[in-house]
Design a protein around this motif. Structure first.
Motif, PDB file in Angstrom:
ATOM      1  N   ALA A 295      41.193 -13.223  -0.703  1.00 40.96           N
ATOM      2  CA  ALA A 295      40.776 -14.346   0.139  1.00 40.96           C
ATOM      3  C   ALA A 295      39.432 -14.055   0.795  1.00 40.96           C
ATOM      4  CB  ALA A 295      41.831 -14.635   1.201  1.00 40.96           C
ATOM      5  N   ALA A 296      39.236 -12.822   1.269  1.00 40.46           N
ATOM      6  CA  ALA A 296      37.960 -12.451   1.896  1.00 40.46           C
ATOM      7  C   ALA A 296      36.822 -12.468   0.875  1.00 40.46           C
ATOM      8  CB  ALA A 296      38.077 -11.071   2.544  1.00 40.46           C
ATOM      9  N   VAL A 297      37.079 -11.949  -0.318  1.00 39.06           N
ATOM     10  CA  VAL A 297      36.056 -11.976  -1.372  1.00 39.06           C
ATOM     11  C   VAL A 297      35.731 -13.418  -1.757  1.00 39.06           C
ATOM     12  CG1 VAL A 297      35.658 -11.393  -3.809  1.00 39.06           C
ATOM     13  CG2 VAL A 297      36.578  -9.690  -2.263  1.00 39.06           C
ATOM     14  N   SER A 298      36.738 -14.258  -1.777  1.00 43.19           N
ATOM     15  CA  SER A 298      36.529 -15.662  -2.105  1.00 43.19           C
ATOM     16  C   SER A 298      35.662 -16.353  -1.056  1.00 43.19           C
ATOM     17  CB  SER A 298      37.891 -16.355  -2.232  1.00 43.19           C
ATOM     18  OG  SER A 298      37.737 -17.672  -2.640  1.00 43.19           O
TER      19      SER A 298
ATOM     20  N   ALA B  22      27.927 -17.371  -0.532  1.00 44.32           N
ATOM     21  CA  ALA B  22      26.782 -17.040  -1.385  1.00 44.32           C
ATOM     22  C   ALA B  22      26.481 -18.171  -2.370  1.00 44.32           C
ATOM     23  CB  ALA B  22      27.059 -15.739  -2.144  1.00 44.32           C
ATOM     24  N   ALA B  23      27.497 -18.725  -3.004  1.00 36.20           N
ATOM     25  CA  ALA B  23      27.281 -19.800  -3.980  1.00 36.20           C
ATOM     26  C   ALA B  23      26.790 -21.069  -3.297  1.00 36.20           C
ATOM     27  CB  ALA B  23      28.573 -20.075  -4.751  1.00 36.20           C
ATOM     28  N   PHE B  24      27.315 -21.349  -2.107  1.00 41.90           N
ATOM     29  CA  PHE B  24      26.887 -22.532  -1.371  1.00 41.90           C
ATOM     30  C   PHE B  24      25.420 -22.412  -0.957  1.00 41.90           C
ATOM     31  CE2 PHE B  24      26.860 -25.258   2.487  1.00 41.90           C
ATOM     32  CZ  PHE B  24      27.217 -26.441   1.876  1.00 41.90           C
ATOM     33  N   ALA B  25      25.049 -21.223  -0.471  1.00 37.71           N
ATOM     34  CA  ALA B  25      23.650 -21.000  -0.078  1.00 37.71           C
ATOM     35  C   ALA B  25      22.724 -21.105  -1.293  1.00 37.71           C
ATOM     36  CB  ALA B  25      23.512 -19.637   0.587  1.00 37.71           C
ATOM     37  N   TYR B  26      23.124 -20.537  -2.416  1.00 36.51           N
ATOM     38  CA  TYR B  26      22.303 -20.613  -3.631  1.00 36.51           C
ATOM     39  C   TYR B  26      22.177 -22.056  -4.121  1.00 36.51           C
ATOM     40  CZ  TYR B  26      20.615 -19.822  -8.352  1.00 36.51           C
ATOM     41  OH  TYR B  26      19.873 -19.863  -9.508  1.00 36.51           O
ATOM     42  N   ALA B  27      23.279 -22.802  -4.091  1.00 38.38           N
ATOM     43  CA  ALA B  27      23.248 -24.192  -4.547  1.00 38.38           C
ATOM     44  C   ALA B  27      22.333 -25.035  -3.665  1.00 38.38           C
ATOM     45  CB  ALA B  27      24.658 -24.776  -4.566  1.00 38.38           C
TER      46      ALA B  27
ATOM     47  N   THR C 133      31.588 -22.735  -8.590  1.00 36.58           N
ATOM     48  CA  THR C 133      32.114 -21.663  -7.747  1.00 36.58           C
ATOM     49  C   THR C 133      32.397 -22.157  -6.340  1.00 36.58           C
ATOM     50  OG1 THR C 133      30.883 -20.037  -9.039  1.00 36.58           O
ATOM     51  CG2 THR C 133      31.674 -19.333  -6.889  1.00 36.58           C
ATOM     52  N   VAL C 134      31.524 -23.011  -5.815  1.00 38.01           N
ATOM     53  CA  VAL C 134      31.742 -23.571  -4.482  1.00 38.01           C
ATOM     54  C   VAL C 134      33.056 -24.345  -4.444  1.00 38.01           C
ATOM     55  CG1 VAL C 134      30.916 -25.313  -2.849  1.00 38.01           C
ATOM     56  CG2 VAL C 134      29.331 -23.632  -3.765  1.00 38.01           C
ATOM     57  N   PHE C 135      33.286 -25.197  -5.427  1.00 37.26           N
ATOM     58  CA  PHE C 135      34.510 -25.995  -5.426  1.00 37.26           C
ATOM     59  C   PHE C 135      35.759 -25.137  -5.639  1.00 37.26           C
ATOM     60  CE2 PHE C 135      31.482 -29.448  -6.416  1.00 37.26           C
ATOM     61  CZ  PHE C 135      31.798 -30.272  -5.343  1.00 37.26           C
ATOM     62  N   VAL C 136      35.691 -24.172  -6.528  1.00 33.57           N
ATOM     63  CA  VAL C 136      36.856 -23.323  -6.805  1.00 33.57           C
ATOM     64  C   VAL C 136      37.198 -22.462  -5.596  1.00 33.57           C
ATOM     65  CG1 VAL C 136      37.683 -21.386  -8.195  1.00 33.57           C
ATOM     66  CG2 VAL C 136      36.577 -23.321  -9.303  1.00 33.57           C
ATOM     67  N   THR C 137      36.186 -21.825  -5.002  1.00 36.60           N
ATOM     68  CA  THR C 137      36.461 -20.948  -3.862  1.00 36.60           C
ATOM     69  C   THR C 137      36.816 -21.735  -2.603  1.00 36.60           C
ATOM     70  OG1 THR C 137      34.095 -20.807  -3.351  1.00 36.60           O
ATOM     71  CG2 THR C 137      35.058 -19.041  -4.711  1.00 36.60           C
ATOM     72  N   PHE C 138      36.377 -22.980  -2.519  1.00 33.99           N
ATOM     73  CA  PHE C 138      36.752 -23.824  -1.381  1.00 33.99           C
ATOM     74  C   PHE C 138      38.264 -24.031  -1.350  1.00 33.99           C
ATOM     75  CE2 PHE C 138      37.427 -28.016   0.609  1.00 33.99           C
ATOM     76  CZ  PHE C 138      36.845 -27.769   1.846  1.00 33.99           C
ATOM     77  N   VAL C 139      38.873 -24.114  -2.519  1.00 32.29           N
ATOM     78  CA  VAL C 139      40.332 -24.276  -2.614  1.00 32.29           C
ATOM     79  C   VAL C 139      41.024 -22.915  -2.604  1.00 32.29           C
ATOM     80  CG1 VAL C 139      42.201 -25.081  -4.107  1.00 32.29           C
ATOM     81  CG2 VAL C 139      40.143 -26.457  -3.835  1.00 32.29           C
ATOM     82  N   ALA C 140      40.459 -21.932  -3.312  1.00 31.48           N
ATOM     83  CA  ALA C 140      41.131 -20.643  -3.485  1.00 31.48           C
ATOM     84  C   ALA C 140      41.205 -19.835  -2.193  1.00 31.48           C
ATOM     85  CB  ALA C 140      40.416 -19.821  -4.556  1.00 31.48           C
ATOM     86  N   SER C 141      40.187 -19.909  -1.357  1.00 32.66           N
ATOM     87  CA  SER C 141      40.170 -19.091  -0.135  1.00 32.66           C
ATOM     88  C   SER C 141      41.354 -19.375   0.782  1.00 32.66           C
ATOM     89  CB  SER C 141      38.859 -19.288   0.633  1.00 32.66           C
ATOM     90  OG  SER C 141      37.775 -18.866  -0.140  1.00 32.66           O
ATOM     91  N   PRO C 142      41.575 -20.626   1.201  1.00 34.15           N
ATOM     92  CA  PRO C 142      42.734 -20.848   2.076  1.00 34.15           C
ATOM     93  C   PRO C 142      44.075 -20.622   1.387  1.00 34.15           C
ATOM     94  CG  PRO C 142      41.532 -22.908   1.715  1.00 34.15           C
ATOM     95  CD  PRO C 142      40.772 -21.824   1.051  1.00 34.15           C
TER      96      PRO C 142
END
Length: 160
Positions: free
Chosen positions: A82-85, A91-96, A120-129
């Motif tokens: 979760a922390a890595v996500s 990082a992906a959001f800032a790059y985008a 990556t932004v969309f996947v990690t937005f769901v995967a983190s929580p």
């Protein structure tokens, strides 16, 4: 006080009494249940199958209990993922935003990593929580009973 006993885990066998969905445009779901709390002893190593009995209908359910070390390891791995996500999301959001905000000359396209970062932004937005809450609620107990036998029952962790 209900203090945790070392080497055991407390679980609740939830018997679902009613499950109603009402409404047409706005749907409301009402679930009524009754819990039976049980304390299950953890094995020294590996997995152990235990039989739990529902306090409402006397149905016996099979559950698998993992040892304390394996449970702690799985819980830690889920929280680290979760922390890595979250780090990947930032990082992906800032790059985008950085690459997507540029004005490009005629005929030049965005870099290849731009669509990857958006995905990556969309996947990690769901995967983190999801990973965070799975890690927080993981207790090493899972239901083994087939769906037809366990119909109307759930196995829930109890937080100390």
């Amino acid at each position: 006080m209900n203090r945790p006993i070392p080497g055991t885990v407390q679980v609740a066998v939830r018997h679902i009494l009613s499950d109603k969905v009402t409404g047409f445009l706005t749907r409301t779901r009402t679930i009524v249940w009754r819990d039976t709390f049980m304390r299950v002893r953890r094995p020294q190593s590996g997995r152990h199958t235990v039989e739990l009995t529902c306090g409402v209908c006397e149905t016996s359910l099979l559950a698998e209990v993992r040892d304390e070390a394996r449970t702690r390891r799985t819980k830690t791995v889920l929280l680290i993922l979760a922390a890595v996500s979250v780090v990947l999301f930032v990082a992906a959001f800032a790059y985008a935003i950085h690459e997507g905000g540029k004005t490009l000359p005629e005929g030049q396209s965005l870099p290849v990593l731009f669509p990857v970062s958006v995905i990556t932004v969309f996947v990690t937005f769901v995967a983190s929580p999801v990973l965070y809450f799975q890690g927080r609620n993981y207790n090493g107990v899972s239901m083994l009973s087939p769906r037809r036998e366990a119909r109307g029952h759930q196995l829930k962790p109890v937080r100390a």
